[in-house]
Design a protein around this motif. Structure first.
Motif, PDB file in Angstrom:
ATOM      1  N   SER A  41      25.804  18.433  10.510  1.00 60.32           N
ATOM      2  CA  SER A  41      24.668  17.601  10.101  1.00 60.32           C
ATOM      3  C   SER A  41      25.079  16.180   9.732  1.00 60.32           C
ATOM      4  O   SER A  41      24.229  15.388   9.321  1.00 60.32           O
ATOM      5  CB  SER A  41      23.958  18.244   8.905  1.00 60.32           C
ATOM      6  N   LYS A  43      26.203  12.249   9.853  1.00 63.63           N
ATOM      7  CA  LYS A  43      25.751  11.099  10.632  1.00 63.63           C
ATOM      8  C   LYS A  43      26.721   9.939  10.440  1.00 63.63           C
ATOM      9  O   LYS A  43      27.312   9.782   9.368  1.00 63.63           O
ATOM     10  CB  LYS A  43      24.355  10.648  10.191  1.00 63.63           C
ATOM     11  N   GLN A  80      17.126   4.235   9.971  1.00 66.51           N
ATOM     12  CA  GLN A  80      17.745   5.554  10.152  1.00 66.51           C
ATOM     13  C   GLN A  80      18.634   5.910   8.967  1.00 66.51           C
ATOM     14  O   GLN A  80      18.604   7.031   8.459  1.00 66.51           O
ATOM     15  CB  GLN A  80      18.573   5.569  11.435  1.00 66.51           C
ATOM     16  N   PHE A  84      18.026   8.969   6.296  1.00 72.19           N
ATOM     17  CA  PHE A  84      19.017  10.037   6.162  1.00 72.19           C
ATOM     18  C   PHE A  84      19.507  10.149   4.722  1.00 72.19           C
ATOM     19  O   PHE A  84      19.666  11.250   4.192  1.00 72.19           O
ATOM     20  CB  PHE A  84      20.201   9.795   7.097  1.00 72.19           C
TER      21      PHE A  84
END
Length: 200
Positions: A41, A43, A80, A84
């Motif tokens: 998961s 990023k 983004q 997140f």
């Protein structure tokens, strides 16, 4: 330590272009779930800075202007990153640096709290000869066999910090104890000081 009691937590790391204040060139965020790094998961974002990467910064993290020329601008990735991160707790080594860099780029970002593995290490292992990320890797020997990239890249440093956090947290019984040991007083999530005698 009951890791199931932990709130949502992301270990973060940032790399800059070497200017002051820095433009971000890389951001990584690695979730911790039930006492383990959730690499699936995680990023990471490469960012084309507004100002060129300095030679010194390149010598540290290896990211060159040529390598970043095709990367998106911060304006393109900021939504983004903000989404997140959300309101999760975050953790970083020498957390003031990463928190301030991200906060400068995401003024509306409000994490629930900020753990600092540097502060946690000093509380947990007061007799170590040093507390840099390299010092802690050398002394605590986390398993970095699955770490991405290399040292001083945001993805590697976030992974290493996550492993160190997990190792150190096992020495505490509760999340609140970790918070007390790891959150600097000036950062979000710091416990309220206990009432006591004060000098006028």
């Amino acid at each position: 330590m009951d890791f199931t009691s932990w709130p949502a937590l992301l270990v973060i790391d940032t790399e800059g272009n070497g200017t002051s204040p820095p433009d971000l060139v890389e951001v990584a965020a690695l979730p911790i779930r039930v006492g383990a790094a959730d690499e699936a998961s995680a990023k990471a974002w490469l960012v084309r800075p507004e100002r060129p990467v300095t030679p010194f910064a390149t010598s540290v993290h290896g990211l060159t202007n040529a390598a970043l020329v095709g990367a998106p601008s911060w304006a393109e990735v900021a939504p983004q990153v903000h989404t997140f991160l959300g309101a999760s707790w975050v953790c970083a080594h020498n957390a003031h640096t990463d928190y301030r860099a991200l906060k400068a780029h995401l003024p509306m970002w409000q994490p629930s709290g900020v753990l600092d593995t540097l502060r946690l290490a000093r509380a947990t292992f007061p007799d170590l000869p040093g507390y840099s990320l390299d010092d802690l890797i050398d002394n605590l020997k986390p398993d970095l066999s699955q770490a991405p990239a290399q040292r001083h890249r945001a993805t590697f440093d976030a992974f290493a910090t996550a492993q160190l956090l997990i190792i150190m947290a096992k020495g505490y019984e509760t999340w609140d104890q970790v918070v007390t040991a790891a959150v600097p007083p000036s950062l979000p999530g710091a416990p309220e000081p206990e009432p006591g005698l004060t000098l006028w």
